[in-house]
Design an enzyme around this catalytic site. Structure first.
Site, mmCIF file in Angstrom:
data_model
loop_
_atom_site.group_PDB
_atom_site.id
_atom_site.type_symbol
_atom_site.label_atom_id
_atom_site.label_comp_id
_atom_site.label_asym_id
_atom_site.label_seq_id
_atom_site.Cartn_x
_atom_site.Cartn_y
_atom_site.Cartn_z
ATOM 1 N N ASP A 10 56.526 72.988 41.639
ATOM 2 C CA ASP A 10 56.173 72.101 42.745
ATOM 3 C C ASP A 10 55.110 71.086 42.343
ATOM 4 O OD1 ASP A 10 57.937 73.227 44.527
ATOM 5 O OD2 ASP A 10 56.469 74.556 45.444
ATOM 6 N N HIS A 23 56.592 76.838 53.999
ATOM 7 C CA HIS A 23 56.957 75.441 54.211
ATOM 8 C C HIS A 23 57.400 75.164 55.639
ATOM 9 C CE1 HIS A 23 56.751 73.334 50.363
ATOM 10 N NE2 HIS A 23 57.207 74.412 49.771
ATOM 11 N N GLU A 35 68.190 75.955 45.705
ATOM 12 C CA GLU A 35 67.314 74.851 45.323
ATOM 13 C C GLU A 35 66.395 75.297 44.182
ATOM 14 O OE1 GLU A 35 63.910 72.028 47.449
ATOM 15 O OE2 GLU A 35 64.430 73.969 48.304
ATOM 16 N N HIS A 36 65.724 76.436 44.376
ATOM 17 C CA HIS A 36 64.866 77.035 43.352
ATOM 18 C C HIS A 36 65.394 78.434 43.049
ATOM 19 C CE1 HIS A 36 62.205 74.525 45.994
ATOM 20 N NE2 HIS A 36 61.824 74.027 44.831
ATOM 21 N N HIS A 87 99.469 42.594 36.506
ATOM 22 C CA HIS A 87 98.539 43.137 35.515
ATOM 23 C C HIS A 87 99.091 42.901 34.103
ATOM 24 C CE1 HIS A 87 96.607 45.067 38.885
ATOM 25 N NE2 HIS A 87 95.766 45.747 38.101
ATOM 26 N N GLN A 118 57.551 80.043 49.590
ATOM 27 C CA GLN A 118 58.547 79.121 50.135
ATOM 28 C C GLN A 118 58.628 79.223 51.644
ATOM 29 O OE1 GLN A 118 58.651 77.289 47.146
ATOM 30 N NE2 GLN A 118 60.446 76.649 48.292
#
Length: 443
Positions: A369, A268, A335-336, A428, A265
Site C-alpha cells: 500500500d 478500509h 485484489e491482494h 481492398h 483490509q
C-alpha cells in the site's frame, strides 16, 4: 466474527470448478449498473452547466460552498510547508521506490523486419492528458496520489490534473495531506471536486478544467459508475470496487500475522473483503480466535471492521490441500493475495489470477500500500482474471508503423488480393492491384 465455507471433500461430492466454484466464494454486493442510472443526470448536468454544477454538488454532497473549484497554488505550498516532517519523509520514500519500479516499466520502440524491405515498428506514445482521482471519504489517501501520478509521469504524460473531494473542516479544500502529496509530485493543477461529478469534469471539461483523455484512481461506487458511463469517451483504469485481501496459508503460517492482515483490509470500508483459504483447521481456529483481541485493540471497529469481517464478502475457506487452495484463489482473483505457506515463492509462481501477490510472512499487503514500490491501484471484484493493476503501460498506447518497399509489397500482393476476395472486399484487392498496373475493376 467471520463465517466459514467448507470446501473439503467430505463436504462436497466433487470439487467445483469455473463459475460453480466462484459462486461458492464470498463477494460483496456492488451494483454499479444500479448506480449508473443515478450518476447519469449528475454527469450530464456537469456537461451542460460546468463549474456551476460542480459548485452546487459540492454544497449538496460535501456541505461546503465554494467560490471556485480549482485549488489555488498557495494552498499547495502551505500544505507542504505544514506537513509533518515524518509524514513528508515517508511520502518521499514512497515516491522514490515507486519511481524505481515504474521507471523500469518504460517501453522502447521495437522494429521487426518481416521481410527484406518490409518492417513493422511498434512505438509507445503516452496519452496527452490524464485526470487523477484521490478519494476523500472515510479516510485520506495521499498514497493513492502517488500510485496514480508516478506511473503517469514515468510514462511521459505531459498534462495531468487531480481531483479530490472538498473537506468542510479544511475550508472547502481537499485534505492538506493530499495537497502536500501533489506538491511533492509537482502536480499544480488540483480541483476540489469529488464523486461522479469529478469524473464528468474530466470527461467533458468545464470553464476551469480542460477535458482529459483518461481518468484513473479508486473511488466509491458513484465514481465507478461514472467511469462506466464514460467508457468509450475516455480511457479508465478500472471500475474499482471494495478492497479485498485473500490469504492462502498452511500450518506453517502465523495466525497473529494473518489476523492482523485481514483486519488491515477490513478497516478500509464495511464492504471490504477479508478471505482466508487454508487446509489447516487448527490454523483457521487460531486465526478466528486471534481476531477478537486484535479487533478490540484497534480503531474503526463498529463502523468498518466488524461489518466487513461479518459481512457476506468475508470468510474462512477450508480446503483439502494446496492444490485445491490454489484453485480457490485463482477462481477468486483477489485484489491482494498473500501466500503464507511453506516454499511461498514456488506457490506464488503458480498463481494465475491476482492483482498483486505478497510472498511470505515479511511482505504484508500494507507494505504494498505504501512503500514496496509496487502499485496499489489494482483490479477488484474478480477482475484480476482479465485485468492488471495500474502501471506505466496503462498510460501508453502502442502504435504500429508499417513501412514496405515496392518489392516487399509485390512479393505478398497476390496473398493480399486473394484474402480480400475471400472476404468479398474487392476494393481492398484493387488498392494493391492499382500500384502495379494490374487490371482493376472498372478500368
Amino acid at each position: 466474527m467471520i463465517s466459514r465455507i467448507d470446501l473439503r471433500s467430505e463436504s462436497l461430492t466433487e470439487f467445483p470448478s469455473g463459475s460453480a466454484l466462484r459462486a461458492l466464494l464470498p463477494r460483496a454486493d456492488f451494483d454499479v449498473a444500479a448506480a449508473l442510472e443515478k450518476v447519469r443526470p449528475i454527469c450530464e448536468d456537469v456537461h451542460h452547466r460546468g463549474d456551476a454544477a460542480l459548485i452546487e454538488y459540492a454544497e449538496k454532497f460535501d456541505g461546503v460552498r465554494l467560490d471556485r473549484v480549482r485549488v489555488p497554488a498557495e494552498a499547495l505550498t502551505e500544505a507542504l510547508a505544514g506537513l509533518d516532517p515524518d509524514v513528508r519523509a515517508a511520502l518521499e520514500e514512497s515516491i522514490r521506490r515507486a519511481r524505481t519500479v515504474h521507471r523500469a516499466q518504460r517501453r522502447a520502440p521495437h522494429t521487426t523486419q518481416v521481410v527484406p524491405g518490409g518492417s513493422v515498428t511498434e512505438k509507445w506514445v503516452p496519452v496527452e492528458r490524464v485526470g487523477l482521482y484521490a478519494p476523500g471519504g472515510r479516510s485520506v489517501y495521499p498514497s493513492s496520489v502517488i500510485m496514480n501520478a508516478v506511473p503517469a509521469q514515468e510514462a511521459g504524460v505531459a498534462s495531468m490534473a487531480l481531483a479530490s473531494p472538498p473537506q468542510k473542516e479544511h475550508g472547502g479544500l481537499p485534505h492538506p495531506t493530499i495537497l502536500a502529496a501533489c506538491a511533492l509530485l509537482g502536480i499544480d493543477e488540483v480541483y476540489a471536486v469529488g464523486g461522479a461529478q469529478a469524473v464528468a469534469m474530466f470527461a467533458y471539461g468545464t470553464e476551469s478544467c480542460a477535458s482529459a483523455n483518461m481518468v484513473t484512481g479508486p473511488g466509491n461506487i458513484w465514481v465507478a459508475a461514472a467511469k462506466r458511463y464514460f467508457t468509450g469517451r475516455i480511457g479508465i483504469d478500472t471500475e474499482a470496487g471494495p478492497t479485498e485481501i485473500a490469504v492462502l496459508a498452511d500450518d506453517t503460517a502465523d495466525p497473529v500475522h494473518i489476523a492482523s492482515d485481514l483486519i488491515s483490509q477490513a478497516e478500509h470500508d464495511p464492504l471490504a473483503a477479508a478471505v482466508l483459504v487454508t487446509d489447516s483447521v487448527a490454523l483457521a481456529d487460531s486465526v478466528v480466535k486471534e481476531l477478537e483481541p486484535q479487533v478490540a485493540a484497534t480503531k474503526h471497529v463498529e463502523d468498518r471492521i466488524v461489518p466487513a469481517l461479518t459481512g457476506r464478502q468475508s470468510a474462512v475457506v477450508l480446503v483439502d490441500g494446496l492444490e485445491e487452495g490454489l484453485r480457490v484463489v485463482d477462481a477468486y482473483g483477489a485484489e491482494h493475495l498473500e501466500i503464507q505457506t511453506a516454499d511461498a515463492p514456488a506457490v506464488a509462481d503458480r498463481v494465475k489470477n491476482a492483482g498483486a501477490i505478497f510472498v511470505g510472512p515479511w511482505a504484508p499487503v500494507s507494505l504494498g500500500d505504501y512503500c514496496a514500490g509496487s502499485n496499489h491501484v489494482l483490479p477488484t471484484g474478480g477482475c484480476a482474471c482479465h485485468s492488471s493493476g495500474l502501471s506505466v503501460q496503462s498510460f501508453l498506447r502502442g502504435i504500429h508503423i508499417v513501412d514496405y518497399s515496392r518489392d516487399a509489397l509485390a512479393e505478398v500482393a497476390h496473398h493480399v488480393v486473394t484474402l480480400a476476395e475471400a472476404e468479398d472486399l474487392p476494393a481492398h484487392g484493387a488498392a494493391v492491384k492499382a500500384r502495379f498496373g494490374w487490371k482493376v475493376p472498372g478500368q
